[in-house]
Design an enzyme around this catalytic site. Sequence first.
Site, PDB file in Angstrom:
ATOM      1  N   ALA A  10     155.190   2.143 -13.421  1.00 56.13           N
ATOM      2  CA  ALA A  10     155.746   1.311 -14.523  1.00 56.13           C
ATOM      3  C   ALA A  10     156.614   2.316 -15.059  1.00 56.13           C
ATOM      4  O   ALA A  10     156.525   2.686 -16.413  1.00 56.13           O
ATOM      5  CB  ALA A  10     154.187   1.406 -15.487  1.00 56.13           C
ATOM      6  N   TYR A  12     161.156   3.063 -15.080  1.00 54.43           N
ATOM      7  CA  TYR A  12     162.327   2.549 -15.179  1.00 54.43           C
ATOM      8  C   TYR A  12     162.742   1.038 -14.399  1.00 54.43           C
ATOM      9  O   TYR A  12     163.462   0.444 -14.868  1.00 54.43           O
ATOM     10  CB  TYR A  12     163.676   3.549 -15.148  1.00 54.43           C
ATOM     11  CG  TYR A  12     163.725   4.266 -16.291  1.00 54.43           C
ATOM     12  CD1 TYR A  12     164.162   4.229 -17.588  1.00 54.43           C
ATOM     13  CD2 TYR A  12     162.741   5.677 -16.363  1.00 54.43           C
ATOM     14  CE1 TYR A  12     164.181   4.590 -18.771  1.00 54.43           C
ATOM     15  CE2 TYR A  12     162.885   6.648 -17.372  1.00 54.43           C
ATOM     16  CZ  TYR A  12     163.557   6.245 -18.691  1.00 54.43           C
ATOM     17  OH  TYR A  12     163.640   6.880 -19.853  1.00 54.43           O
ATOM     18  N   SER A 131     161.129   0.630  -4.808  1.00 59.43           N
ATOM     19  CA  SER A 131     161.700   1.994  -5.010  1.00 59.43           C
ATOM     20  C   SER A 131     162.819   2.208  -4.065  1.00 59.43           C
ATOM     21  O   SER A 131     162.945   1.652  -2.972  1.00 59.43           O
ATOM     22  CB  SER A 131     160.597   3.213  -4.935  1.00 59.43           C
ATOM     23  OG  SER A 131     159.708   2.917  -5.254  1.00 59.43           O
ATOM     24  N   CYS A 276     169.586   7.711  -9.307  1.00 56.54           N
ATOM     25  CA  CYS A 276     170.016   6.979  -8.108  1.00 56.54           C
ATOM     26  C   CYS A 276     171.138   7.756  -7.389  1.00 56.54           C
ATOM     27  O   CYS A 276     170.937   7.856  -6.226  1.00 56.54           O
ATOM     28  CB  CYS A 276     170.193   5.552  -8.470  1.00 56.54           C
ATOM     29  SG  CYS A 276     168.914   4.556  -8.608  1.00 56.54           S
TER      30      CYS A 276
HETATM   31  C1  UDX Z   1     172.936   2.610 -10.846  1.00 50.77           C
HETATM   32  C2  UDX Z   1     173.557   1.402 -10.096  1.00 50.77           C
HETATM   33  O1  UDX Z   1     174.691   1.038 -10.778  1.00 50.77           O
HETATM   34  C3  UDX Z   1     172.338   0.494 -10.093  1.00 50.77           C
HETATM   35  O2  UDX Z   1     173.084  -0.900  -9.313  1.00 50.77           O
HETATM   36  C4  UDX Z   1     171.202   1.038  -9.337  1.00 50.77           C
HETATM   37  O3  UDX Z   1     170.320  -0.006  -9.384  1.00 50.77           O
HETATM   38  C5  UDX Z   1     170.946   2.226  -9.666  1.00 50.77           C
HETATM   39  O4  UDX Z   1     171.999   3.272  -9.762  1.00 50.77           O
HETATM   40  P1  UDX Z   1     172.610   3.533 -13.093  1.00 50.77           P
HETATM   41  O5  UDX Z   1     172.334   4.924 -12.594  1.00 50.77           O
HETATM   42  O6  UDX Z   1     171.360   2.920 -13.854  1.00 50.77           O
HETATM   43  O7  UDX Z   1     172.758   2.443 -12.021  1.00 50.77           O
HETATM   44  O8  UDX Z   1     173.737   3.677 -14.135  1.00 50.77           O
HETATM   45  P2  UDX Z   1     175.377   3.302 -13.628  1.00 50.77           P
HETATM   46  O9  UDX Z   1     175.840   2.297 -14.704  1.00 50.77           O
HETATM   47  O10 UDX Z   1     175.537   2.960 -12.336  1.00 50.77           O
HETATM   48  O11 UDX Z   1     175.935   4.715 -14.175  1.00 50.77           O
HETATM   49  C6  UDX Z   1     175.827   5.952 -13.179  1.00 50.77           C
HETATM   50  C7  UDX Z   1     176.400   7.145 -13.711  1.00 50.77           C
HETATM   51  O12 UDX Z   1     177.600   7.113 -13.554  1.00 50.77           O
HETATM   52  C8  UDX Z   1     176.319   7.326 -15.243  1.00 50.77           C
HETATM   53  O13 UDX Z   1     175.996   8.524 -15.378  1.00 50.77           O
HETATM   54  C9  UDX Z   1     177.598   6.609 -15.805  1.00 50.77           C
HETATM   55  O14 UDX Z   1     178.027   7.554 -17.107  1.00 50.77           O
HETATM   56  C10 UDX Z   1     178.752   7.175 -14.622  1.00 50.77           C
HETATM   57  N1  UDX Z   1     179.783   6.633 -14.667  1.00 50.77           N
HETATM   58  C11 UDX Z   1     179.686   5.303 -14.402  1.00 50.77           C
HETATM   59  C12 UDX Z   1     180.919   7.124 -14.877  1.00 50.77           C
HETATM   60  O15 UDX Z   1     180.970   8.520 -15.167  1.00 50.77           O
HETATM   61  N2  UDX Z   1     182.262   6.484 -14.920  1.00 50.77           N
HETATM   62  C13 UDX Z   1     182.159   5.053 -14.486  1.00 50.77           C
HETATM   63  O16 UDX Z   1     183.262   4.287 -14.441  1.00 50.77           O
HETATM   64  C14 UDX Z   1     180.839   4.375 -14.229  1.00 50.77           C
HETATM   65  P1  ADP Z   2     161.957   4.621 -11.569  1.00 50.90           P
HETATM   66  O1  ADP Z   2     163.184   5.000 -12.120  1.00 50.90           O
HETATM   67  O2  ADP Z   2     162.108   4.677  -9.893  1.00 50.90           O
HETATM   68  O3  ADP Z   2     160.996   3.633 -11.986  1.00 50.90           O
HETATM   69  P2  ADP Z   2     159.817   6.632 -12.782  1.00 50.90           P
HETATM   70  O4  ADP Z   2     159.728   7.809 -12.664  1.00 50.90           O
HETATM   71  O5  ADP Z   2     160.446   6.144 -14.052  1.00 50.90           O
HETATM   72  O6  ADP Z   2     160.933   5.961 -11.583  1.00 50.90           O
HETATM   73  O7  ADP Z   2     158.631   5.503 -12.589  1.00 50.90           O
HETATM   74  C1  ADP Z   2     157.681   5.833 -11.391  1.00 50.90           C
HETATM   75  C2  ADP Z   2     156.245   5.779 -12.057  1.00 50.90           C
HETATM   76  O8  ADP Z   2     155.419   5.519 -10.670  1.00 50.90           O
HETATM   77  C3  ADP Z   2     155.679   6.853 -12.984  1.00 50.90           C
HETATM   78  O9  ADP Z   2     155.346   6.377 -13.971  1.00 50.90           O
HETATM   79  C4  ADP Z   2     154.743   7.389 -12.107  1.00 50.90           C
HETATM   80  O10 ADP Z   2     153.761   7.687 -12.715  1.00 50.90           O
HETATM   81  C5  ADP Z   2     154.208   6.168 -11.043  1.00 50.90           C
HETATM   82  N1  ADP Z   2     153.482   6.703  -9.958  1.00 50.90           N
HETATM   83  C6  ADP Z   2     154.083   7.450  -9.115  1.00 50.90           C
HETATM   84  N2  ADP Z   2     152.903   7.530  -7.962  1.00 50.90           N
HETATM   85  C7  ADP Z   2     152.000   6.565  -8.428  1.00 50.90           C
HETATM   86  C8  ADP Z   2     150.537   6.048  -7.573  1.00 50.90           C
HETATM   87  N3  ADP Z   2     150.294   6.655  -6.547  1.00 50.90           N
HETATM   88  N4  ADP Z   2     150.007   5.107  -8.393  1.00 50.90           N
HETATM   89  C9  ADP Z   2     150.667   4.538  -9.437  1.00 50.90           C
HETATM   90  N5  ADP Z   2     151.514   5.134 -10.159  1.00 50.90           N
HETATM   91  C10 ADP Z   2     152.199   5.954  -9.576  1.00 50.90           C
END
Ligand code: UDX
Ligand code: ADP
Length: 462
Positions: A10, A12, A131, A276
């Site tokens: 549950a 991000y 994931s 990511c």
């Molecule tokens: C990223 C991908 O965009 C998304 O598609 C994937 O599912 C997860 O990873 P996220 O990490 O949430 O998403 O944010 P993103 O907007 O991509 O920004 C990543 C980082 O790059 C941030 O720290 C942002 O501030 C930085 N960034 C982004 C820059 O410094 N300059 C830019 O022009 C764009």
């Molecule tokens: P993401 O950004 O990939 O969603 P998060 O760390 O925000 O990553 O969320 C992953 C969630 O998965 C955490 O809340 C963690 O407690 C949960 N989790 C990890 N392993 C298990 C498991 N075996 N069963 C249930 N929940 C789990």
Amino acid sequence: MITNICCIGAGYVGGPTMAIIAQKCPHIRVTVVDLNEKRIAAWNDPNVNNIPIYEPGLSDVVAEARGRNLFFSTEVDKAIDEAQMIFISVNTPTKTYGVGKGMAADLKYIELCARQIARVSKNDKIVVEKSTLPVRTASAIKDILDNTGNGVNFQILSNPEFLAEGTAVEDLFAPDRVLIGGDTTPEGQKAIQQLVDVYANWVPTDKILTTNVWSSELSKLTANAFLAQRVSSINALSELCEKTGADVNEVAKAIGLDSRIGPKFLKASVGFGGSCFQKDILNLVYIAKSYGLNEVADYWEQVIIMNDHQKRRFAKNIIKTLYNTVSGKKIAFLGWAFKKDTNDTRESAAIYVADDLLSEQANISVYDPKVGIEQIQFDLNYLETRSEAENLKGVQVATNAYEACNNAHAIAVLTEWDEFKTYDWQKIYDNMLKPAFVFDGRNLLNKAELEKIGFVYQAIGS
Ligand code: UDX
Ligand code: ADP
């Protein structure tokens, strides 16, 4: 037809994705489970503003669907048992031990999930990888499911998430594309179609792309590697701009107007963060190395090396500009999250900049609209650079930016929160020690305005 979905994790990814599926598909019962009781309790908080993840628009979606066909629970076994389709959205951090330390993804949470699904399932299920995973994880999951299960049939799909934090709800409402990878067998194709049918409730079918599993897995790593590469490319140029008198914003605009290059992801910054980019590139590097493709691995690793350099040089520049010492000086941090509109701090540049300044004995006062002291201390302690007591002593949080900047020698802008642009900068200036410095790691503020007030203003790349 799918009428019952379970999502393990549950966080991000799992939270927002399932909330939108539930809102858009009232005929599907969606249960999001997590081992973390505190997190589930927060998702179930009667006050929908207390849900554990801050995303613009998310609380409205949860308010609409929760209790109708969206449920949050810690009863993992029960939810798995009842579901026809199970999404795995658990975290896959970079390994901190053993082979592949600091590079490979730690798949222990994924493996635990697979074993749990295998143990509990009494009828056929579709398992969806949500994931970000290294290529070929699906086949590992399949192995576990097929060999320890109760003779039930599992189809594994890869359905990578492309939402960006801070814009998760709009990204999920109107995705550029939905990618679904599955087996080329008739059963695999049928499973793919069932997931296509779920998304087709709100996503135009021409935006739903189907591939084989490995293409889907690799596409996710590649998309993030390309995006991160653009940021590292512009950041590399930002350093050159500072030396030559060119302005990185002007360069970015000039090249972004070329339709082949395009304007997005060209904003020079103190360095990319988030859960990511770094993780996915490290995965890519690790996979390439494991196939002996050293040039491929080195090529992508350079994106990370550049990013680390950018964070370090920002901190170094602050120290150098403040007459080579920040010891005992108050430095205000505006922002701690890795980007605006999220309370996520994973891999945020702020953590590394703070770490470097703390090693020089600075006093840091942080104001972030969505991040509190507990998380900040957790992030710093995780680095294990110094004792928890020292981190506590060196970093405080302020309840607002004016308080953070009061009596400070310098301000470092680490996150591009919109509200920072609306402040009364004259008032901030009046309450700072002089000369008052602003180090803008986001190219966010108005240089001319701040210089007119009297600030010494430095932005990345100009
Ligand atoms: C990223 C991908 O965009 C998304 O598609 C994937 O599912 C997860 O990873 P996220 O990490 O949430 O998403 O944010 P993103 O907007 O991509 O920004 C990543 C980082 O790059 C941030 O720290 C942002 O501030 C930085 N960034 C982004 C820059 O410094 N300059 C830019 O022009 C764009
Ligand atoms: P993401 O950004 O990939 O969603 P998060 O760390 O925000 O990553 O969320 C992953 C969630 O998965 C955490 O809340 C963690 O407690 C949960 N989790 C990890 N392993 C298990 C498991 N075996 N069963 C249930 N929940 C789990």
